[in-house]
Design an enzyme around this catalytic site. Structure first.
Site, short mmCIF file in Angstrom:
data_model
loop_
_atom_site.label_atom_id
_atom_site.label_comp_id
_atom_site.label_asym_id
_atom_site.label_seq_id
_atom_site.Cartn_x
_atom_site.Cartn_y
_atom_site.Cartn_z
N GLU A 200 13.44 20.83 11.25
CA GLU A 200 13.90 19.45 11.43
C GLU A 200 14.28 19.17 12.89
O GLU A 200 14.43 18.02 13.28
CB GLU A 200 15.09 19.17 10.51
CG GLU A 200 16.33 19.99 10.77
CD GLU A 200 16.33 21.36 10.10
OE1 GLU A 200 17.38 22.00 10.07
OE2 GLU A 200 15.24 21.78 9.62
N CYS B 122 11.10 35.48 19.27
CA CYS B 122 11.45 36.72 18.58
C CYS B 122 10.80 37.94 19.22
O CYS B 122 11.07 39.07 18.80
CB CYS B 122 11.10 36.64 17.10
SG CYS B 122 9.33 36.42 16.79
N GLU C 218 21.40 39.59 18.05
CA GLU C 218 20.35 38.71 18.56
C GLU C 218 21.00 37.48 19.20
O GLU C 218 21.66 36.69 18.52
CB GLU C 218 19.41 38.28 17.43
CG GLU C 218 18.25 37.45 17.93
CD GLU C 218 17.27 37.06 16.84
OE1 GLU C 218 16.07 36.95 17.13
OE2 GLU C 218 17.71 36.89 15.68
#
Length: 487
Positions: free
Chosen positions: A173, A278, A378
């Site tokens: 979104e 990633c 992360e």
């Protein structure tokens, strides 16, 4: 600009429920994205279900004729696609164009399916034949993240539909406009109604898509936490599922590495796309002290500026991401780490404050404590954490202890050293002097450990395996009762 659902080759009107789309470079509203109701989600799945029989009945060669036209339209409209990526995601124009080109490479792989979509056939005993053929599943769903608005949807869409499935996409979104424009190209390419559909929304839409009884397979790319939840949810419903999660990618610099090449590649790996990928470098482990390498990294990273063109760095996606990055830098500094290059300075620059955007510069942190959270979590930003190891065994111990498993890389000029590391790294995609070791088709993208909750890779030959199942046919014919001249 608004992002609305795309069902049966038509764009639906914007529903009553919608949320703003924010440009990360300015923090300004650039449009609205639909929040789909359960009936709208069901309509998209039903449209794909209704289209499946006729679409899957076409030959592979017939199906890829539509993709050939789509591929050419992507090339024709690459600048419009890239401009939308720059606007809604924040990438530089050069990064956005590269993303479009990389996404179109997966389309090119799908065009080769007539040559590789092969079954096997064997006479297993006298008069008895066994045949293995590929078949599509039916309606497949792909749920994609914000960081590559064009490329990640192209990891799945072209292979899935070329294999004979019909498709429902749920874009992020945060970046829905790129796929909205892409659906116009799907229309222009002449795809039949219902073959490709889009529904917009948030978590509730994802849950409904996963639970829908007519959805046969689901792919997801996002955080490991959500990937694991969705994987379990789909497996309980006996759906084929592939959920790719997060990463904490480690680079190792051997003392013999080429300083100029390694430093350039390390900077590109951790700062490219603002570190929001990633496969980005997150940790650099040096074997022994390597001050010249660190000096080169800082110098090259410091030369990058805040801009959406040239060899620079764009903003991160939103304030939440920016604040998270800053928090890890602050925690590292308080814990005794040395900030060799501080990206927080961008936040206080008058020109960037005036822009309203979510800017944070490249950051280089030298750690002395193995337990620093920046070495383990992360961060998803332009930050590289550096730790000096005494031996190569210590470096491998640190890398292997990382729960993720997307990528790892060794910088060296010696083949024996490279082989030692590639045999011991605990990651699915390995680089030798390549800090973003993304495989190119026909090789497949996919990690291991907590970076992959599934049994397949997502692109290339792995994608073909995921989007098809094998059907085995055993045949025996009775001999004719009456002899003829053909006997």
């Amino acid at each position: 600009m608004n992002a609305t659902n795309f069902i049966n080759n038509s764009f639906a009107p914007l529903p009553n429920q919608s949320i703003d789309i924010i440009s990360p470079a300015s923090n300004k509203v650039i449009g609205k994205v639909a929040l789909s109701s359960p009936d709208q989600v069901d309509a998209a799945v039903q449209a794909a279900h209704n289209a499946f029989l006729s679409w899957s009945s076409l030959t592979v060669k017939s199906r890829i004729q539509y993709l050939i036209r789509f591929h050419q339209l992507v090339i024709k409209h690459k600048d419009e696609l890239a401009d939308l990526i720059v606007l809604e995601h924040g990438k530089t124009k050069e990064e956005a164009l590269a993303e479009v080109a990389k996404g179109n490479e997966t389309v090119e792989f799908a065009l080769s399916l007539p040559q590789i979509y092969l079954g096997t056939h064997l006479e297993v005993s006298r008069g008895v034949h066994c045949q293995d053929v590929r078949r599509p599943h039916g309606v497949v769903v792909s749920i994609v993240p914000f960081n590559f608005p064009f490329m990640v949807p192209m990891w799945t869409l072209p292979i899935a539909i070329a294999a004979g499935n019909t498709f429902v996409l749920k874009p992020s979104e945060k970046v829905p406009l790129t796929m909205g424009f892409t659906m116009k190209l799907i229309q222009e390419a002449g795809f039949p109604e219902g073959v490709v559909n889009i529904v917009h929304g948030t978590a509730s839409v994802v849950q409904q898509l996963c639970d829908h009884p007519k959805v046969k397979a689901v792919t997801f790319v996002g955080t490991s936490h959500v990937a694991e939840l969705l994987s379990h949810r789909c497996r309980l419903l006996n759906k084929r599922v592939l959920c790719l999660g997060g990463a904490k990618n480690h680079l190792v610099a051997s003392p013999d590495c080429d300083i100029d090449m390694a430093s350039s590649d390390i900077v590109a790996s951790f700062s490219g796309c603002s570190g929001q990928r990633c496969m980005a470098a997150s940790v650099l482990l040096t074997i022994g002290s390597q001050p010249k390498l660190l000096e080169a990294i800082v110098k090259k990273a410091e030369a990058l500026g805040p801009a959406q063109s040239g060899k620079n760095i764009g903003p991160v996606i939103d304030a939440i991401s920016r604040d998270k990055i800053v928090r890890y830098i602050e925690e590292s500094e308080k814990g005794g780490a040395k900030i060799l290059l501080d990206g927080r300075k961008w936040i206080t620059r008058d020109d960037l404050k005036a822009s309203g955007g979510f800017w944070v510069g490249p950051t280089v942190i030298l750690h002395t404590n193995k337990k620093d959270s920046a070495l383990h979590d992360e961060i998803f930003g332009p930050v590289i954490s550096i730790y000096e190891c005494s031996t190569k065994e210590e470096a491998i111990e640190i890398e292997n202890a990382n729960p993720y498993g997307n990528a790892a890389c060794i910088y060296t000029n010696q083949g024996a050293i490279a082989e030692w590391y590639t045999k011991r790294f605990s990651a699915g995609m390995l680089g030798v002097n390549i800090g973003v070791p993304v495989p190119r088709e026909p090789f497949s993208f996919g990690g291991i450990n907590r970076s992959n909750f599934g049994d397949f890779d997502i692109t290339g030959l792995g994608g073909l395996e995921f989007f098809t199942h094998h059907r085995k046919i055993t045949t025996k014919w009775t001999p004719p009762k009456e002899a003829s001249w053909m006997s």
